[in-house]
Scaffold this motif. Structure first.
Motif, PDB file in Angstrom:
ATOM      1  N   UNK A 296     -30.232  -8.581 -82.552  1.00 29.83           N
ATOM      2  CA  UNK A 296     -29.426  -9.470 -83.379  1.00 29.83           C
ATOM      3  C   UNK A 296     -29.191 -10.815 -82.693  1.00 29.83           C
ATOM      4  N   UNK A 297     -28.870 -11.831 -83.477  1.00 26.95           N
ATOM      5  CA  UNK A 297     -28.612 -13.163 -82.937  1.00 26.95           C
ATOM      6  C   UNK A 297     -27.212 -13.232 -82.333  1.00 26.95           C
ATOM      7  N   UNK A 298     -26.282 -12.493 -82.926  1.00 26.43           N
ATOM      8  CA  UNK A 298     -24.895 -12.493 -82.463  1.00 26.43           C
ATOM      9  C   UNK A 298     -24.600 -11.278 -81.587  1.00 26.43           C
ATOM     10  N   UNK A 299     -23.765 -11.501 -80.582  1.00 24.35           N
ATOM     11  CA  UNK A 299     -23.272 -10.427 -79.722  1.00 24.35           C
ATOM     12  C   UNK A 299     -21.824 -10.184 -80.118  1.00 24.35           C
ATOM     13  N   UNK A 300     -21.514  -8.971 -80.502  1.00 22.97           N
ATOM     14  CA  UNK A 300     -20.173  -8.639 -80.969  1.00 22.97           C
ATOM     15  C   UNK A 300     -19.551  -7.579 -80.060  1.00 22.97           C
ATOM     16  N   UNK A 301     -18.274  -7.776 -79.731  1.00 24.92           N
ATOM     17  CA  UNK A 301     -17.615  -6.836 -78.813  1.00 24.92           C
ATOM     18  C   UNK A 301     -16.104  -6.857 -79.033  1.00 24.92           C
ATOM     19  N   UNK A 302     -15.474  -5.700 -78.882  1.00 21.85           N
ATOM     20  CA  UNK A 302     -14.027  -5.608 -78.973  1.00 21.85           C
ATOM     21  C   UNK A 302     -13.396  -6.227 -77.723  1.00 21.85           C
TER      22      UNK A 302
END
Length: 204
Positions: free
Chosen positions: A38-44
């Protein structure tokens, strides 16, 4: 924190997202070509009072793994393109959406990893008394070139000394730091070592 701070966050983040539209589209294309999806890195990440929220950044690392299928260390997965993204802070642009939503502020202590929460001393944990920011007092006073304990002292100092005009000062200093790419790497390393707790915290 004041209503003025929230209004300022909304106006600036919305304006920045609109003005940066072409840049965002170009970055999406470049990241897709150079690093894939994915292009975005998502994290809590922990926000105000330690409550978790979903923070997004542009991806700057590969998904390279070892023979056992485990991800390689961050430093091994950070590409030259990723380093340039981080040096210019362009990887942080998706964070403007978190500011617009109200999970973050433009200025405040940087949101770190959820796994760090039990490692803070009582004093260090005070950094969560305000919303986390895209940039903050610690970032303009060394960024990744200072120790974790120094960062946390600066974060707590910000909590105790906040004012709207102080935020304006930090924002202006941030622009300067980004332009000269100062304090990006900690002692020549590509990424900041993980926080493992301070002596003060371990003695509690």
């Amino acid at each position: 924190m004041s209503v003025i701070k929230r209004i300022f966050d909304i106006v600036v983040s919305l304006s920045a997202l609109l003005l940066a539209g072409p840049i965002l589209l170009l970055l999406v294309l470049l990241i897709r070509i150079k690093l894939g999806s994915p292009v975005l890195f998502s994290q809590q990440r922990p926000g105000l009072n330690g409550k978790s929220f979903n923070m997004m950044k542009f991806r700057s690392m590969t998904d390279d793994r070892d023979e056992a299928g485990e991800l390689l260390p961050d430093g091994n997965r950070l590409t030259d393109f990723g380093r340039r993204l981080r040096a210019t802070s362009l990887d942080e642009l998706p964070g403007l959406w978190s500011v617009l939503k109200g999970d973050m502020s433009l200025i405040g202590p940087r949101p770190l990893l959820v796994e760090y929460l039990p490692l803070y001393s009582v004093e260090q944990a005070r950094r969560h008394e305000v919303k986390p920011g895209l940039t903050g007092w610690a970032q303009v006073n060394g960024r990744n070139a200072i120790s974790w304990n120094e960062k946390f002292k600066l974060d707590v100092w910000y909590v105790d000394n906040y004012s709207f005009w102080f935020d304006i000062k930090i924002l202006c200093l941030t622009v300067k730091k980004v332009l000269i790419t100062e304090g990006i790497s900690p002692n020549g390393q590509d990424v900041m070592p993980k926080f493992t707790g301070s002596k003060e915290c371990k003695d509690v």
